[in-house]
Design a protein around this motif. Sequence first.
Motif, short mmCIF file in Angstrom:
data_model
loop_
_atom_site.label_atom_id
_atom_site.label_comp_id
_atom_site.label_asym_id
_atom_site.label_seq_id
_atom_site.Cartn_x
_atom_site.Cartn_y
_atom_site.Cartn_z
N MET A 1 -72.71 7.02 -42.22
CA MET A 1 -71.91 7.47 -41.83
C MET A 1 -70.85 6.87 -41.69
O MET A 1 -70.93 6.78 -40.32
N ILE A 2 -69.54 7.10 -41.91
CA ILE A 2 -68.24 6.71 -41.70
C ILE A 2 -67.34 7.61 -40.99
O ILE A 2 -67.45 9.11 -41.09
N HIS A 3 -66.92 7.57 -39.75
CA HIS A 3 -66.96 8.21 -38.47
C HIS A 3 -65.74 8.10 -38.78
O HIS A 3 -64.37 6.88 -38.40
N ILE A 4 -64.39 8.99 -38.71
CA ILE A 4 -62.85 9.05 -38.65
C ILE A 4 -62.79 10.65 -37.60
O ILE A 4 -62.86 11.35 -37.72
N LEU A 5 -61.49 9.18 -36.64
CA LEU A 5 -60.47 9.85 -35.83
C LEU A 5 -59.02 10.27 -36.47
O LEU A 5 -58.65 9.27 -36.53
N THR A 28 -65.38 13.50 -38.92
CA THR A 28 -64.37 13.84 -38.35
C THR A 28 -64.47 14.29 -36.91
O THR A 28 -65.09 15.02 -36.75
N LYS A 29 -63.41 13.96 -36.30
CA LYS A 29 -63.28 14.82 -34.81
C LYS A 29 -61.79 14.59 -35.39
O LYS A 29 -61.23 13.53 -35.73
N GLY A 30 -61.21 15.96 -34.46
CA GLY A 30 -59.61 16.00 -35.02
C GLY A 30 -59.23 16.84 -33.08
O GLY A 30 -59.53 16.96 -32.12
N CYS A 31 -58.40 15.18 -32.79
CA CYS A 31 -57.38 15.40 -31.56
C CYS A 31 -56.10 15.82 -32.13
O CYS A 31 -55.42 15.34 -33.19
N PHE A 32 -55.65 16.70 -30.63
CA PHE A 32 -54.13 17.36 -31.16
C PHE A 32 -53.09 16.54 -30.12
O PHE A 32 -51.82 16.63 -30.52
N ASN A 33 -53.93 15.36 -29.73
CA ASN A 33 -52.75 14.55 -28.69
C ASN A 33 -53.08 12.87 -28.71
O ASN A 33 -54.66 12.77 -28.95
N ASP A 36 -56.02 13.03 -25.53
CA ASP A 36 -57.12 13.10 -25.70
C ASP A 36 -57.59 12.21 -26.88
O ASP A 36 -58.92 12.04 -26.55
N ALA A 37 -57.14 12.09 -27.56
CA ALA A 37 -57.59 10.38 -28.65
C ALA A 37 -58.15 9.59 -28.28
O ALA A 37 -58.82 8.68 -28.18
N TYR A 38 -57.39 8.72 -26.71
CA TYR A 38 -57.67 7.87 -25.75
C TYR A 38 -59.39 8.18 -25.48
O TYR A 38 -60.00 7.09 -25.60
N GLU A 39 -59.38 9.30 -24.70
CA GLU A 39 -60.03 9.65 -24.40
C GLU A 39 -61.98 9.84 -25.46
O GLU A 39 -62.86 9.45 -24.90
N GLU A 40 -61.48 9.80 -26.77
CA GLU A 40 -61.85 10.26 -27.43
C GLU A 40 -62.71 8.91 -28.53
O GLU A 40 -64.31 8.33 -28.15
N MET A 41 -61.98 7.89 -27.98
CA MET A 41 -61.77 6.41 -28.76
C MET A 41 -63.74 5.65 -27.47
O MET A 41 -63.91 4.52 -27.42
N TYR A 42 -62.77 6.23 -26.52
CA TYR A 42 -63.97 5.49 -24.85
C TYR A 42 -65.29 5.62 -25.09
O TYR A 42 -65.79 5.22 -25.08
N ASN A 43 -65.15 6.90 -25.73
CA ASN A 43 -66.66 7.93 -25.99
C ASN A 43 -67.60 7.47 -27.23
O ASN A 43 -68.81 8.04 -26.82
N GLN A 44 -66.48 7.61 -28.16
CA GLN A 44 -67.76 7.37 -28.99
C GLN A 44 -66.76 6.36 -30.57
O GLN A 44 -65.58 6.16 -30.38
N LEU A 45 -67.59 5.30 -31.46
CA LEU A 45 -66.72 4.09 -31.89
C LEU A 45 -66.27 5.19 -32.93
O LEU A 45 -67.41 5.45 -33.84
N TYR A 46 -65.14 4.72 -33.23
CA TYR A 46 -65.27 4.88 -35.25
C TYR A 46 -64.04 4.24 -35.51
O TYR A 46 -64.37 3.17 -35.44
#
Length: 62
Positions: A1-5, A28-33, A36-46
Amino acid sequence: MIHILVVEDDERLNRVISTYLNDCGFQTKGCFNARDAYEEMYNQLYDLIISDIMMPEIDGFI
């Protein structure tokens, strides 16, 4: 599965893009700023990041 931010500050557009990609078989995972995207990238590989480049505070180029 391909993960997209998806990083987009317009909530409606973020939801439309994320829903379309999910319907096409991507996860997919959506971030509004960018913060939040930086934090999400530290917790999950996209595999792919789709980012708005004109956002408040931090632009999509950083």
